[in-house]
Motif scaffolding. Structure first.
Motif, short mmCIF file in Angstrom:
data_model
loop_
_atom_site.label_atom_id
_atom_site.label_comp_id
_atom_site.label_asym_id
_atom_site.label_seq_id
_atom_site.Cartn_x
_atom_site.Cartn_y
_atom_site.Cartn_z
N GLN A 15 0.81 -1.20 0.07
CA GLN A 15 -0.08 -0.01 0.13
C GLN A 15 0.80 1.48 -0.14
O GLN A 15 2.17 0.94 0.17
CB GLN A 15 -0.82 -0.10 1.38
N GLY A 16 0.22 2.30 -0.22
CA GLY A 16 0.74 3.58 -0.08
C GLY A 16 2.00 3.96 -0.79
O GLY A 16 1.97 3.73 -2.16
N MET A 17 3.20 4.46 -0.36
CA MET A 17 4.36 4.89 -1.06
C MET A 17 4.88 3.63 -1.75
O MET A 17 5.53 3.62 -2.95
CB MET A 17 5.39 5.45 -0.26
N GLY A 18 4.88 2.43 -1.28
CA GLY A 18 5.41 1.19 -1.71
C GLY A 18 4.61 0.72 -2.81
O GLY A 18 5.17 0.43 -3.83
N GLU A 19 3.28 0.68 -2.72
CA GLU A 19 2.67 0.34 -4.02
C GLU A 19 2.92 1.24 -5.14
O GLU A 19 3.09 0.66 -6.26
CB GLU A 19 1.12 0.23 -3.59
N SER A 20 2.82 2.49 -4.88
CA SER A 20 2.92 3.42 -5.99
C SER A 20 4.56 3.06 -6.56
O SER A 20 4.66 3.25 -7.90
CB SER A 20 3.15 4.79 -5.44
N THR A 21 5.64 2.85 -5.65
CA THR A 21 6.72 2.51 -6.40
C THR A 21 6.74 1.35 -7.03
O THR A 21 7.51 1.60 -8.08
CB THR A 21 7.59 2.65 -4.95
N LEU A 212 0.51 17.51 1.76
CA LEU A 212 1.26 16.72 1.28
C LEU A 212 1.30 16.38 -0.07
O LEU A 212 0.30 16.43 -0.70
CB LEU A 212 0.95 15.19 2.31
N GLY A 213 2.28 15.85 -0.51
CA GLY A 213 2.20 15.17 -2.02
C GLY A 213 1.39 14.09 -2.32
O GLY A 213 1.14 13.42 -1.51
N GLU A 214 1.38 13.77 -3.61
CA GLU A 214 0.68 12.58 -3.97
C GLU A 214 1.67 11.45 -4.49
O GLU A 214 2.80 11.84 -5.19
CB GLU A 214 -0.15 13.01 -5.33
N PRO A 215 1.33 10.37 -3.93
CA PRO A 215 2.48 9.36 -4.36
C PRO A 215 2.64 8.81 -5.94
O PRO A 215 3.88 9.03 -6.05
CB PRO A 215 1.76 8.02 -3.64
#
Length: 249
Positions: A15-21, A212-215
């Motif tokens: 999820q979150g930043m990891g998923e986006s990455t 805050l920024g968008e992932p």
């Protein structure tokens, strides 16, 4: 593609930043192993990928606080990938309370997951990268490791430790062709959503946009750049993707 055939492991990929990455790396042409403690959610994320991306992705469950789990997961990832070019270690946790209320269990949980987990996971990656004479490691710091933020002192200490650890690795393993940098994000995630009530004033003070920024739009392109050969002369740095929340030098 910018990351064509790069072999990458991403922790915290459920999820979150990891998923986006994970998604950004796949879209840039990489082969990616996503790791997370949340096995059902992590597998569901990979299963949700478009067919052309899913063909280059795999999920492996890992507990970053346990060396045996990390070693086994990294070995399985390297077997699937055929080697290891990049580790993006995004996994992390947070607990918030006044400093005098942090219990031994809180401290152990945060230090073991964030700081020790980073060390163990980095060691497992380095064991494969050093013999190959190349590699990239991206660890995750925090603005709270640089400036005071209320009620997250233990979390802040773990992130400060990660940033010091990263600089040490960059110096030690640079001669082996391995780059190690810290990403300092101020990005919307499930964790920051939980903390918005306490730190809403901090988040709204971001100079660029007041939030805050968008992932996907703000973090993912930087993660692709730092994993790519375009950043081949950058190591030991804190790369702040935070809209100017904390201005480092």
């Amino acid at each position: 593609m910018r990351l064509q055939d790069k072999r990458i492991v991403v922790t915290g990929g459920a999820q979150g930043m990891g998923e986006s990455t994970v998604r950004a790396y796949l879209e840039a042409g990489a082969v990616v192993v996503s790791m997370d403690l949340k096995q059902d959610q992590g597998q569901a994320m990979v299963d949700s990928l478009p067919e052309e991306l899913a063909a280059r992705a795999k999920f492996i469950a890992v507990d970053v606080t346990r060396r045996a789990s990390v070693t086994a997961a990294m070995s399985a990832a390297v077997e699937f990938l055929g080697g290891l070019d990049v580790l993006a270690h995004v996994a992390g946790v947070q607990r918030s309370k006044p400093t005098l209320e942090f219990t031994d269990e809180d401290i152990d949980f945060l230090v073991r997951t964030n700081l020790v987990g980073t060390m163990i996971t980095n060691q497992a990656a380095l064991a494969h990268m050093e013999p190959a004479g190349q590699g990239v490691i991206l660890n995750f710091g925090s603005d709270s490791g640089l400036v005071p933020m209320k009620n997250i002192s233990v979390y802040s200490a773990t992130k400060g430790g990660i940033m010091a650890w990263t600089r040490s690795l960059a110096g030690e393993f640079g001669p082996s062709g391995i780059r190690v940098n810290t990403v300092v994000p101020a990005i919307k995630t499930p964790m920051t959503t939980q903390g918005r009530g306490e730190r809403g004033a901090v988040y709204s003070s971001v100079p660029l946009g007041g939030d805050l920024g968008e992932p996907d739009a703000d973090l993912a392109p930087v993660m692709v750049f730092l994993a790519s050969d375009d950043s081949r002369f950058i190591t030991g740095q804190m790369i702040s993707v935070n809209g100017g929340l904390c201005m480092v030098r």
